[in-house]
Design an enzyme around this catalytic site. Structure first.
Site, PDB file in Angstrom:
ATOM      1  N   TYR A  51       0.851  -1.127   0.121  1.00 33.38           N
ATOM      2  CA  TYR A  51      -0.187  -0.100  -0.061  1.00 33.38           C
ATOM      3  C   TYR A  51       0.844   1.250  -0.009  1.00 33.38           C
ATOM      4  O   TYR A  51       0.559   2.276  -0.626  1.00 33.38           O
ATOM      5  CB  TYR A  51      -0.864  -0.101   1.375  1.00 33.38           C
ATOM      6  N   LYS A  65       4.283 -15.358   2.589  1.00 30.60           N
ATOM      7  CA  LYS A  65       4.586 -15.896   1.524  1.00 30.60           C
ATOM      8  C   LYS A  65       6.113 -16.375   1.495  1.00 30.60           C
ATOM      9  O   LYS A  65       6.658 -15.690   0.363  1.00 30.60           O
ATOM     10  CB  LYS A  65       3.905 -15.164   0.353  1.00 30.60           C
ATOM     11  N   ASP A 110      -1.683 -18.636   0.693  1.00 31.86           N
ATOM     12  CA  ASP A 110      -2.273 -19.394   0.204  1.00 31.86           C
ATOM     13  C   ASP A 110      -3.053 -20.587   0.886  1.00 31.86           C
ATOM     14  O   ASP A 110      -4.206 -20.767   0.825  1.00 31.86           O
ATOM     15  CB  ASP A 110      -1.828 -19.923  -1.337  1.00 31.86           C
ATOM     16  N   ASP A 159      -6.017  -7.589   4.439  1.00 32.12           N
ATOM     17  CA  ASP A 159      -7.271  -6.970   3.773  1.00 32.12           C
ATOM     18  C   ASP A 159      -8.007  -7.929   3.084  1.00 32.12           C
ATOM     19  O   ASP A 159      -9.103  -8.216   3.242  1.00 32.12           O
ATOM     20  CB  ASP A 159      -6.577  -5.882   2.655  1.00 32.12           C
ATOM     21  N   ASP A 206     -11.678  -9.996   4.729  1.00 33.76           N
ATOM     22  CA  ASP A 206     -12.990 -10.140   3.862  1.00 33.76           C
ATOM     23  C   ASP A 206     -13.391 -11.616   3.663  1.00 33.76           C
ATOM     24  O   ASP A 206     -14.631 -11.904   4.050  1.00 33.76           O
ATOM     25  CB  ASP A 206     -12.707  -9.654   2.596  1.00 33.76           C
TER      26      ASP A 206
HETATM   27  C1  IPM Z   1     -10.271  -2.075   3.691  1.00 29.97           C
HETATM   28  C2  IPM Z   1     -10.525  -1.341   2.731  1.00 29.97           C
HETATM   29  C3  IPM Z   1      -9.342  -0.471   2.350  1.00 29.97           C
HETATM   30  C4  IPM Z   1      -7.989  -1.496   2.133  1.00 29.97           C
HETATM   31  C5  IPM Z   1      -9.887   0.295   1.023  1.00 29.97           C
HETATM   32  C6  IPM Z   1     -11.138   0.840   1.032  1.00 29.97           C
HETATM   33  C7  IPM Z   1      -8.669   1.001   0.586  1.00 29.97           C
HETATM   34  O1  IPM Z   1     -10.687  -2.361   1.821  1.00 29.97           O
HETATM   35  O2  IPM Z   1      -9.934  -1.238   4.924  1.00 29.97           O
HETATM   36  O3  IPM Z   1      -9.997  -3.165   4.316  1.00 29.97           O
HETATM   37  O4  IPM Z   1      -7.551  -1.784   1.280  1.00 29.97           O
HETATM   38  O5  IPM Z   1      -7.479  -1.177   3.152  1.00 29.97           O
HETATM   39 MG    MG Z   2     -10.816  -4.321   2.631  1.00 29.38          MG
END
Ligand code: IPM
Ligand code: MG
Length: 381
Positions: free
Chosen positions: A141, A191, A223, A247, A251
């Site tokens: 990032y 990784k 992975d 990240d 999710d």
């Molecule tokens: C998160 C989000 C952010 C990230 C986006 C909105 C830039 O997905 O906080 O998980 O990638 O960190």
């Molecule tokens: Mg995210």
């Protein structure tokens, strides 16, 4: 003294879910004798529209001076084609970097009442309690160089994955500290069979791990982690990982709970903490009063816990959420149509939590805290 809270509702469903969280925050404050001074400011697309920048310098400054920052969500299709330095997400990156928020906590807990919401088998998910500890200010990032250039007939783009020893050390220490008050088990994700940064990550985490002999440490390739999270989610306790892996995996972990609309987060560093739901701005349902405000409300609970050291207020909010789910309240993302479920909208869900909280006895000893609640943050980095 009232607690100064900067509220950045942002874009999409951000304002709707923040409103419900603030409602619950105020109720919890009344019950525990804390008052708040809220200041609402602009970040994300809404700031781009108003001022031409994703976040103004004075807004970052106000955040730095506040007791806590509460964020809704940023981004949306309207700003998707803006040049990269003027994208709404820049507001988040600047806040993370400038406030030094290197620790991102994303607790993933499965509620008994929602055991049928997940796409996974109930026996696999009941009892899941994971704390994702995501490094938030390094890696791909932020690494430099980062650019796109034209080379003859094609373009070439470069992102840089970069970590230093001290960056890895400080996030590893956080993970081990949180593990001390949980099941004492850290899975560190990398990784290292491919990446230089991962080799440094593994070596450094190993070294820090030796300072925590009571904690079991396991290294897992990213992975394989993606697979094991769905295969044996109960295996995990603290999941320590770098920025991009965190990240993605957070999710993925959200589906264990049934909906990303349930996942709160805290971003912590040396000073002020920032609290936000893990879900994004969900532009498709923005303004419809259908978004799930629970992730935002649970982020408010984390604010009490980590910024104000008010464990009891945090537990009361979490218990109220559980109570409301047990009563059957369901926003669209967690509604399955089973008998006993009450389909509800954003505001009704927020009202129900505030009401449950209002009826709670703050001196009750029935709040059995989750283990990471009692970590003392020594702030020694
Ligand atoms: C998160 C989000 C952010 C990230 C986006 C909105 C830039 O997905 O906080 O998980 O990638 O960190
Ligand atoms: Mg995210």
């Amino acid at each position: 003294m009232p607690k100064k809270i900067i509220v950045l509702p942002g874009d999409g469903v951000g304002p709707e879910v923040s409103r419900e969280a603030i409602k619950v925050l105020k109720t919890a404050g009344r019950k525990t004798g804390v008052s708040f001074d809220f200041l609402e400011l602009l970040a994300g697309g809404i700031s781009l529209d108003a001022y031409g920048v994703p976040i103004r310098e004075d807004v970052i400054d106000s955040c730095r001076k506040a007791d806590a920052v509460f964020l809704g969500a940023v981004g949306g299709p309207k700003w998707d084609n803006y040049p990269k330095e003027r994208r709404p997400e820049i507001s988040l990156f600047r806040l993370r970097k400038e406030l030094g928020l290197f620790t991102n906590l994303r607790p993933v807990r499965v509620y008994e009442a929602l055991k049928n919401c997940s796409t996974l088998r109930t026996d696999l998910i009941i009892g899941v309690d994971i704390l994702v500890v995501r490094e938030l200010t390094g890696g791909l990032y932020f690494g430099k160089p980062k650019f796109t250039e034209t080379m003859g007939r094609e373009e070439r783009a470069v992102d840089t994955m970069e970590y230093s020893t001290s960056e890895i050390e400080r996030i590893a220490r956080e993970a081990f500290r949180f593990a001390l008050n949980r099941r004492k088990y850290v899975v560190s994700v990398d990784k290292s069979n491919v990446l230089e940064t991962s080799q440094l990550w593994r070596k450094t985490v190993d070294r820090i791990g030796k300072q925590y002999p009571g904690i079991k440490l396991e290294h897992m390739l990213v992975d394989n982690t993606a697979m094991q999270l769905l295969r044996i989610p109960k295996h995990f306790d603290v999941l320590l990982t770098e920025n991009l892996f965190g990240d993605i995996l957070s999710d993925e972990a959200a589906v264990l709970t049934g909906s990303i609309g349930l996942l709160p987060s805290a971003s912590l560093g040396k000073g002020v903490g920032l609290y936000e739901p893990v879900h994004g701005s969900a532009p498709d349902i923005a303004g419809k009063n259908t978004a799930n405000p629970l992730a935002s409300i649970l982020s408010a609970a984390m604010m009490f816990r980590y910024s104000f050291q008010m464990e009891q207020a945090a537990l009361m909010i979490e218990k109220s959420v559980e109570e409301v789910l047990n009563k059957g309240y369901r926003t669209a993302d967690i509604y399955t149509g089973k008998s006993g479920e009450k389909s509800c909208c954003t505001r009704e869900m927020g009202d129900a939590v505030a009401e449950a909280l209002g009826g709670m006895n703050p001196s009750s000893r029935s709040f059995d805290g989750s283990p990471e609640n009692h970590v003392e943050r020594t702030g020694d980095q």
